[in-house]
Design a protein around this motif. Sequence first.
Motif, PDB file in Angstrom:
ATOM      1  N   ARG A 289       0.843  -1.185   0.000  1.00 59.27           N
ATOM      2  CA  ARG A 289       0.000   0.000   0.000  1.00 59.27           C
ATOM      3  C   ARG A 289       0.880   1.237   0.000  1.00 59.27           C
ATOM      4  O   ARG A 289       1.929   1.292   0.645  1.00 59.27           O
ATOM      5  N   PHE A 290       0.438   2.253  -0.755  1.00 55.63           N
ATOM      6  CA  PHE A 290       1.146   3.532  -0.796  1.00 55.63           C
ATOM      7  C   PHE A 290       0.112   4.653  -0.790  1.00 55.63           C
ATOM      8  O   PHE A 290      -0.848   4.616  -1.553  1.00 55.63           O
ATOM      9  N   ALA A 291       0.299   5.635   0.089  1.00 54.49           N
ATOM     10  CA  ALA A 291      -0.601   6.780   0.169  1.00 54.49           C
ATOM     11  C   ALA A 291       0.232   8.054   0.189  1.00 54.49           C
ATOM     12  O   ALA A 291       1.295   8.115   0.810  1.00 54.49           O
ATOM     13  N   LEU A 292      -0.267   9.080  -0.505  1.00 52.89           N
ATOM     14  CA  LEU A 292       0.446  10.349  -0.610  1.00 52.89           C
ATOM     15  C   LEU A 292      -0.559  11.474  -0.630  1.00 52.89           C
ATOM     16  O   LEU A 292      -1.599  11.380  -1.301  1.00 52.89           O
ATOM     17  N   GLY A 293      -0.282  12.568   0.112  1.00 50.82           N
ATOM     18  CA  GLY A 293      -1.223  13.665   0.154  1.00 50.82           C
ATOM     19  C   GLY A 293      -0.567  14.990   0.458  1.00 50.82           C
ATOM     20  O   GLY A 293       0.554  15.046   0.972  1.00 50.82           O
ATOM     21  N   VAL A 294      -1.299  16.073   0.166  1.00 47.97           N
ATOM     22  CA  VAL A 294      -0.830  17.432   0.401  1.00 47.97           C
ATOM     23  C   VAL A 294      -2.011  18.262   0.872  1.00 47.97           C
ATOM     24  O   VAL A 294      -3.167  17.975   0.530  1.00 47.97           O
ATOM     25  N   PHE A 305       2.756  10.904   3.722  1.00 42.88           N
ATOM     26  CA  PHE A 305       2.741   9.691   2.921  1.00 42.88           C
ATOM     27  C   PHE A 305       2.872   8.492   3.837  1.00 42.88           C
ATOM     28  O   PHE A 305       3.353   8.590   4.978  1.00 42.88           O
ATOM     29  N   ASP A 306       2.423   7.347   3.348  1.00 42.88           N
ATOM     30  CA  ASP A 306       2.444   6.122   4.135  1.00 42.88           C
ATOM     31  C   ASP A 306       2.661   4.953   3.181  1.00 42.88           C
ATOM     32  O   ASP A 306       1.976   4.844   2.160  1.00 42.88           O
ATOM     33  N   PHE A 307       3.634   4.099   3.504  1.00 43.39           N
ATOM     34  CA  PHE A 307       3.987   2.981   2.621  1.00 43.39           C
ATOM     35  C   PHE A 307       4.173   1.725   3.457  1.00 43.39           C
ATOM     36  O   PHE A 307       4.736   1.769   4.559  1.00 43.39           O
ATOM     37  N   SER A 308       3.694   0.585   2.947  1.00 42.51           N
ATOM     38  CA  SER A 308       3.972  -0.698   3.587  1.00 42.51           C
ATOM     39  C   SER A 308       4.016  -1.783   2.522  1.00 42.51           C
ATOM     40  O   SER A 308       3.255  -1.755   1.550  1.00 42.51           O
ATOM     41  N   HIS A 309       4.938  -2.724   2.722  1.00 42.00           N
ATOM     42  CA  HIS A 309       5.067  -3.860   1.813  1.00 42.00           C
ATOM     43  C   HIS A 309       5.502  -5.064   2.635  1.00 42.00           C
ATOM     44  O   HIS A 309       6.408  -4.977   3.461  1.00 42.00           O
TER      45      HIS A 309
END
Length: 493
Positions: A289-294, A305-309
């Motif tokens: 999962r990858f999330a990105l925001g401003v 941002f938030d990333f997990s694998h």
Amino acid sequence: MIINKLNHLNMEQIFGGKPLVYTCLACGMGLAANSGTLYAADWVISPSIGIQQIYTDNANLTHEDEVSDNITVVRPTLSIYKEGARANLDFNYAPEYRHYWDETEDNEVVHFMRTEGNVEIAENHLYLDGWLRADRTNITSTGRSGIGGLTGTEDDTDFYSVGLSPYFTARLGDFSVVEVRFTGDRIDYSEDLDNDSSGRRGEIAFGNGSMFTNQIWEVLYQQSDVDYENLDDDNETKIFRAELIQKITNQWSAAFSAGYEEYDLAVADDRDDSTWSIGAIYTPNPRTRFALGVGERSFGDDYYFDFSHRTGRTIWTASYEQDFVSARDELSTQPLFERQDAFGNLVRDPILESSPVTVRAAYSPSITEDFYESKRFSTEFTYQTTRTSINLRGRYLERLYDRSGRDTEDIELSVLLTRRLARLTSGYFQITGIDHEEEVLVYDQLTATLGVSYQFGTDSRVGFNITHLERDADTDVDSYEENHASLNVTSAF
């Protein structure tokens, strides 16, 4: 915030209760990987007793004229875990009696505790969360920090936190769920800092019901105040926020938020402004999962941002977030005796199974009443087999204060390697580097530990480790080295 929504899709609420609104937030949407399931049908009770003998060659953490000491630590521990139909308990307590044979410090008892619980008072409607916490931290961000927190203790303080949070929940048909919550807490310090405080927070939240299969939404109003003993005025905050995560395809979702926040502060500049954010969430498969925001908040631009694998043997996470917080907020959420491992599995005894910690308070906040903007990045990679575990960790934290000369910037990199050397013998090596910068102090710090443990009997083990700590500051008086050798015996029963 949206990033907190994402975290709630991966784990339970911090206080162990039924998440209610956040449970509904996950309805019908596969936005996050499953981090593992906790199974605890019975009581999990794990008592132990440990004794540790330590030699340090610089008990006062001085640049010159070092003084050695022999320290004995006696540590009884008790961990209790229970998940029931109407009540949950996670109790972890590890007091330490410390005896300084050469009298470089006063003999003392230091309490370490993390206890969280939840009880259902009225079925499906009325609940109560509660927590108790005891820990030790530096008084200021410039404080000295010795190996295991056993040396340089004149720069430390114990802090104790207790809180209760009753809340009421109800479903509004299939359209929404509502939660009304009141939280009261108290934080006290062992040193006479005049920073003891009481907090009160009320909030009401509406979240999506089961009829929404492609949306996660929440509307929240929150009002809180914190009363410090040394101040005539309180820190008061009001937050209104509406958030939406809209599923676009099986892999893509869009995230939006809008609201208003107001900070009426005792020692920092007041803030009030509208808030907004826009972002995207990409989930190519259940393990990634990858999330990105401003967006913007009352303190300025806001990014996240938030990333997990995850694979069968590895998990990699990374996140960045900005917030407007106080020292009491940070101290109340620092990790201690974590019940889940990196893969989300239940840890039977989080006290004994915690990773070795050589320096506890690497960059604790200065204990003040200030609110400040925090910019926090963290990443962690774990590789695990039946015999070997490798953990890589990196952290960056910047605190920006209104009052001049208080800003801090910290970077920490850590490597931990553990290996089962034989059927009953294990070893580990850990190295940690820290870079700290602020107006009154700049330093680099390196800590390296080599240890080995041997299991004898069913539930006992003996361990030995050596540790070297070196702090290189911009002034000699703030620079020091410490060498530390430790022999310990622990028995669980």
